[in-house]
Design a protein around this motif. Structure first.
Motif, PDB file in Angstrom:
ATOM      1  N   THR A   1       0.852  -1.188   0.000  1.00  0.00           N
ATOM      2  CA  THR A   1       0.000   0.000   0.000  1.00  0.00           C
ATOM      3  C   THR A   1       0.885   1.234   0.000  1.00  0.00           C
ATOM      4  OG1 THR A   1      -1.650  -1.183   1.288  1.00  0.00           O
ATOM      5  CG2 THR A   1      -1.808   1.224   1.249  1.00  0.00           C
ATOM      6  N   ILE A   2       0.563   2.170  -0.861  1.00  0.00           N
ATOM      7  CA  ILE A   2       1.295   3.426  -0.915  1.00  0.00           C
ATOM      8  C   ILE A   2       0.433   4.475  -0.226  1.00  0.00           C
ATOM      9  CG2 ILE A   2       2.255   5.224  -2.407  1.00  0.00           C
ATOM     10  CD1 ILE A   2       2.721   3.053  -4.506  1.00  0.00           C
TER      11      ILE A   2
ATOM     12  N   ASP B   1       3.655   9.248   0.609  1.00  0.00           N
ATOM     13  CA  ASP B   1       4.800   8.630  -0.067  1.00  0.00           C
ATOM     14  C   ASP B   1       4.859   9.083  -1.517  1.00  0.00           C
ATOM     15  OD1 ASP B   1       5.522   7.143   2.144  1.00  0.00           O
ATOM     16  OD2 ASP B   1       4.358   5.388   1.523  1.00  0.00           O
ATOM     17  N   THR B   2       6.058   9.284  -1.978  1.00  0.00           N
ATOM     18  CA  THR B   2       6.208   9.486  -3.410  1.00  0.00           C
ATOM     19  C   THR B   2       6.360   8.115  -4.025  1.00  0.00           C
ATOM     20  OG1 THR B   2       8.603   9.611  -3.323  1.00  0.00           O
ATOM     21  CG2 THR B   2       7.392  11.699  -3.050  1.00  0.00           C
TER      22      THR B   2
ATOM     23  N   LYS C   1      11.478   2.458  -3.744  1.00  0.00           N
ATOM     24  CA  LYS C   1      12.747   2.264  -3.039  1.00  0.00           C
ATOM     25  C   LYS C   1      12.549   1.390  -1.799  1.00  0.00           C
ATOM     26  CE  LYS C   1      16.137   5.281  -0.967  1.00  0.00           C
ATOM     27  NZ  LYS C   1      16.519   6.667  -0.773  1.00  0.00           N
ATOM     28  N   THR C   2      11.508   1.662  -1.034  1.00  0.00           N
ATOM     29  CA  THR C   2      11.202   0.864   0.155  1.00  0.00           C
ATOM     30  C   THR C   2      10.882  -0.572  -0.228  1.00  0.00           C
ATOM     31  OG1 THR C   2      10.378   2.806   1.313  1.00  0.00           O
ATOM     32  CG2 THR C   2       9.659   0.663   2.145  1.00  0.00           C
ATOM     33  N   LYS C   3      10.100  -0.734  -1.279  1.00  0.00           N
ATOM     34  CA  LYS C   3       9.725  -2.078  -1.748  1.00  0.00           C
ATOM     35  C   LYS C   3      10.966  -2.868  -2.175  1.00  0.00           C
ATOM     36  CE  LYS C   3       7.081  -5.364  -3.463  1.00  0.00           C
ATOM     37  NZ  LYS C   3       7.029  -6.541  -2.669  1.00  0.00           N
TER      38      LYS C   3
ATOM     39  N   ASP D   1      12.392  -6.231  -0.447  1.00  0.00           N
ATOM     40  CA  ASP D   1      12.549  -7.456  -1.239  1.00  0.00           C
ATOM     41  C   ASP D   1      13.986  -7.969  -1.188  1.00  0.00           C
ATOM     42  OD1 ASP D   1       9.882  -7.361  -1.857  1.00  0.00           O
ATOM     43  OD2 ASP D   1      10.157  -6.696  -3.932  1.00  0.00           O
ATOM     44  N   MET D   2      14.952  -7.046  -1.265  1.00  0.00           N
ATOM     45  CA  MET D   2      16.363  -7.447  -1.195  1.00  0.00           C
ATOM     46  C   MET D   2      16.689  -8.062   0.171  1.00  0.00           C
ATOM     47  SD  MET D   2      17.702  -6.962  -4.113  1.00  0.00           S
ATOM     48  CE  MET D   2      19.446  -7.051  -3.820  1.00  0.00           C
TER      49      MET D   2
END
Length: 118
Positions: free
Chosen positions: A7-8, A12-13, A19-21, A25-26
């Motif tokens: 969810t954004i 959030d931009t 970037k957060t996602k 994931d990494m």
């Protein structure tokens, strides 16, 4: 593991959300990689123990050694597997070297008298 759906928030931009996602994931991928590496290390250790036991069984079947227990990883000769330890007055002696050998276990009379008041 994530649900595959994020969810954004209105604050959030899209760039920050992506970037957060990607960071999340990494982190998840590195955690999975660490689990796989740990499993491989455990497997190789287990395989080495299994091979040592197979070698011990083969040596025993060929009549070339003894093991102390089912999980002893090293086949050896009886005179190398029996140890005196710290008990003073106890000796192990190989007899008839090169022939029909025996292993004599002796306890000194002095030791027996001191321990059992004979």
């Amino acid at each position: 593991m994530g649900t595959g759906q994020d969810t954004i928030l209105g604050t959030d931009t899209v760039r920050d959300a992506l970037k957060t996602k990607i960071n999340d994931d990494m982190a998840e991928l590195f955690a999975i990689k660490s689990e796989v590496e740990a499993a491989r290390d455990g497997e190789s250790s287990l395989l080495a123990k299994e091979q040592a036991q197979d070698d011990a069984i083969a040596a025993l079947a060929a009549g070339s050694g003894v093991v102390i227990s089912g999980n002893d990883t090293t086949v050896g000769y009886l005179n190398g597997k029996l140890v005196v330890g710290s008990l003073a007055g106890l000796t192990l002696t190989e007899q008839n070297d090169g022939g029909d050998e025996t292993l004599a276990i002796d306890i000194s009379e002095t030791y027996l008298k001191s321990r059992f008041l004979l």
